[in-house]
Design an enzyme around this catalytic site. Structure first.
Site, PDB file in Angstrom:
ATOM      1  N   SER A 137       0.852  -1.186   0.000  1.00  0.00           N
ATOM      2  CA  SER A 137       0.000   0.000   0.000  1.00  0.00           C
ATOM      3  C   SER A 137       0.885   1.233   0.000  1.00  0.00           C
ATOM      4  O   SER A 137       2.114   1.133   0.024  1.00  0.00           O
ATOM      5  CB  SER A 137      -0.898   0.009   1.230  1.00  0.00           C
ATOM      6  OG  SER A 137      -0.117   0.347   2.368  1.00  0.00           O
ATOM      7  N   LYS A 138       0.230   2.381   0.013  1.00  0.00           N
ATOM      8  CA  LYS A 138       0.971   3.648  -0.003  1.00  0.00           C
ATOM      9  C   LYS A 138       1.976   3.755   1.137  1.00  0.00           C
ATOM     10  O   LYS A 138       2.984   4.434   1.014  1.00  0.00           O
ATOM     11  CB  LYS A 138      -0.002   4.825   0.093  1.00  0.00           C
ATOM     12  CG  LYS A 138      -0.595   5.197  -1.249  1.00  0.00           C
ATOM     13  CD  LYS A 138      -1.363   6.488  -1.138  1.00  0.00           C
ATOM     14  CE  LYS A 138      -2.233   6.684  -2.348  1.00  0.00           C
ATOM     15  NZ  LYS A 138      -3.287   7.633  -2.153  1.00  0.00           N
ATOM     16  N   ARG A 139       1.659   3.088   2.231  1.00  0.00           N
ATOM     17  CA  ARG A 139       2.574   3.130   3.372  1.00  0.00           C
ATOM     18  C   ARG A 139       3.967   2.640   2.992  1.00  0.00           C
ATOM     19  O   ARG A 139       4.951   2.992   3.623  1.00  0.00           O
ATOM     20  CB  ARG A 139       2.057   2.231   4.505  1.00  0.00           C
ATOM     21  CG  ARG A 139       0.947   2.822   5.329  1.00  0.00           C
ATOM     22  CD  ARG A 139       0.529   1.867   6.427  1.00  0.00           C
ATOM     23  NE  ARG A 139       0.068   0.580   5.904  1.00  0.00           N
ATOM     24  CZ  ARG A 139       0.713  -0.567   5.997  1.00  0.00           C
ATOM     25  NH1 ARG A 139       1.871  -0.614   6.610  1.00  0.00           N
ATOM     26  NH2 ARG A 139       0.224  -1.669   5.478  1.00  0.00           N
TER      27      ARG A 139
END
Ligand code: GLU
Length: 463
Positions: free
Chosen positions: A242-244
């Site tokens: 994910s963006k994390r």
């Protein structure tokens, strides 16, 4: 004839998972001399944007995954979907349903109270001998698909193996909303049919859609394609990517200094393998690619490996080929590479030490701008006893033949004359000439800096 497609929804950038799906679909078509189709699934008008469409096209272009047909846009195919819905209504494989939201809520509540799975109960579904109520006035109906009521629907997934589900588990899903717009699962079916798709290669978040799509295809008398559902990609830490995890947009990798060849090679190995081969060209990949060697388990992202591949491809490209890339990156920072050493030579000296184009640009910037070595760094590396040697060396630089062996000899001669160990002179030289204590071989660095700049940078240290 093999025909595959990549069918992204333009609701964001092209992410790494999407790019891998695109790569595998593309490679499968290329491997079999088939065709690769790009289809933009933009029916979610609230979330689709022209910027996201552009981001997808940019990402595909950067990775050089060229399509043979398309891009098709689902929003431009509405008439066709509506036409097929009319045909299905006429054929009795779909029907109008007038159940209101309140009725559906009540149905759901009853089913939940009975601990049943909530599902539409088929109250408007025509059947021999069944008398339907009169359509309520003023209600726009939805259109539902007549899902088969018995038997199983299944397919031999090319990645996951046999998957089957009882038709009794599936209800009559909505194919057109009350305002007449077709629903997502329905558009995909019509498109895969019309576009003659032979292998649907997509993320396994679509496994649940497949039985419904197969049933509609069968109802239409269409050839059912083969399906290959790719497992998801996990981040370095084992959780869903994910963006994390930082750079998940393909174009971010460009920004961050990765070569598309490295990203392609990396993505190819993300869930697919060819023996122990880690490094292979795009052509090699196309020759080898098959769906039999895709692992059904999740693939884990490994940034270290991507960096390793990137360094490999940077070295393979060679210094001269990287000049435009590095010049552009430095220019974006306002650095003029016209003034200073030959860029190809500079790249050649630092190529082994940097695994991204950005790190290479970072390292080379000092040769093209005025530098001010940090006083602490200088104090740390320039000892009192080395000062006279440094001044001597600078004097020698004024006339030495400007080539690495002659400069190396001058350095050696100077330390010997002053009774010093090599680093006593080499370290302050590095800091004064580049602002950095870690550099390639000091003689090569001096040579690269050039006589005028070297003397100018040494000038404050000659007394
Ligand atoms: N538009 C879907 C998505 O972006 C893909 C649908 C498909 O491949 O069938 O997830």
């Amino acid at each position: 004839m093999v025909r595959t497609r990549f069918a992204p929804s333009p609701t964001g950038y092209l992410h790494i998972g999407g790019a891998r799906t695109a790569l595998f679909s593309w490679a499968y078509a290329r491997r079999h001399g088939g065709q690769f189709i790009l289809r933009i699934e933009d029916t979610d008008v609230a979330r689709s944007t022209p910027e996201a469409v552009q981001a997808i096209l940019d990402g595909m272009a950067w990775l050089d995954l060229q399509h043979d047909e398309g891009p098709y846009y689902q929003m431009q195919r509405m008439d066709r979907y509506k036409e097929v819905i009319q045909q299905m209504l006429a054929a009795g494989t779909a029907y109008y349903c007038y159940t209101s939201r309140e009725e559906l809520d009540a149905l759901r509540a009853e089913q939940e109270a009975r601990k049943e799975k909530p599902r539409y109960d088929g109250r408007w579904r025509p059947a021999p001998g069944k008398v339907l109520p009169a359509p309520p006035a003023g209600v726009e109906p939805v259109v539902r698909f007549c899902n088969p009521t018995d038997g199983v629907v299944g397919w031999d997934d090319l990645v996951k193996g046999r998957i089957e589900i009882a038709n009794a588990e599936l209800d009559d899903f909505i194919i057109a909303r009350a305002d007449g717009t077709p629903t997502y699962n329905f558009c995909v079916v019509v498109d895969d049919w019309d576009m003659g798709i032979t292998q649907v290669i997509r993320g396994d978040d679509h496994v649940n859609n497949t039985p419904r799509q197969i049933n509609v295809l069968k109802a239409l008398g269409a050839q059912v394609p083969q399906y290959a559902h790719l497992s998801m990609i996990l981040g370095d830490d084992g959780t869903k990517l994910s963006k994390r995890h930082g750079a998940v947009s393909v174009m971010q990798y460009d920004e961050d200094g990765f070569l598309p060849e490295a990203v392609i090679n990396y993505l190819a190995r993300l869930g697919w393998s060819h023996g122990d081969d880690e490094i292979f060209s795009r052509e090699q990949f196309v020759q080898w690619f098959d769906l039999d060697h895709i692992t059904p388990s999740a693939a884990q992202f490994n940034t270290e490996k991507l960096l390793w591949l990137n360094q490999h491809y940077m070295k393979q490209a060679g210094a001269a080929a990287l000049v435009p890339q590095i010049a552009a990156r430095l220019q974006r920072r306002g650095v003029d590479t016209g003034k200073g050493p030959d860029l190809a030579q500079a790249i050649g000296l630092y190529l082994d030490r940097c695994n991204t184009l950005n790190l290479l640009a970072d390292a080379l910037e000092v040769f093209y701008v005025d530098i001010h070595p940090a006083p602490e760094l200088l104090a740390q590396h320039l000892s009192e006893e080395a000062r006279p040697a440094l001044a001597d060396f600078a004097a020698g630089l004024e006339q030495v033949a400007w080539e690495v062996p002659a400069i190396a000899a001058l350095i050696k001669e100077t330390v010997t004359r002053h009774g010093l160990k090599m680093p006593k002179l080499a370290m302050p030289l590095r800091v004064i000439l580049t602002g950095q204590a870690q550099t390639p071989s000091v003689d090569a660095v001096v040579a690269l800096v050039g006589r005028d700049t070297a003397l100018a940078r040494l000038a404050p240290h000659r007394s």
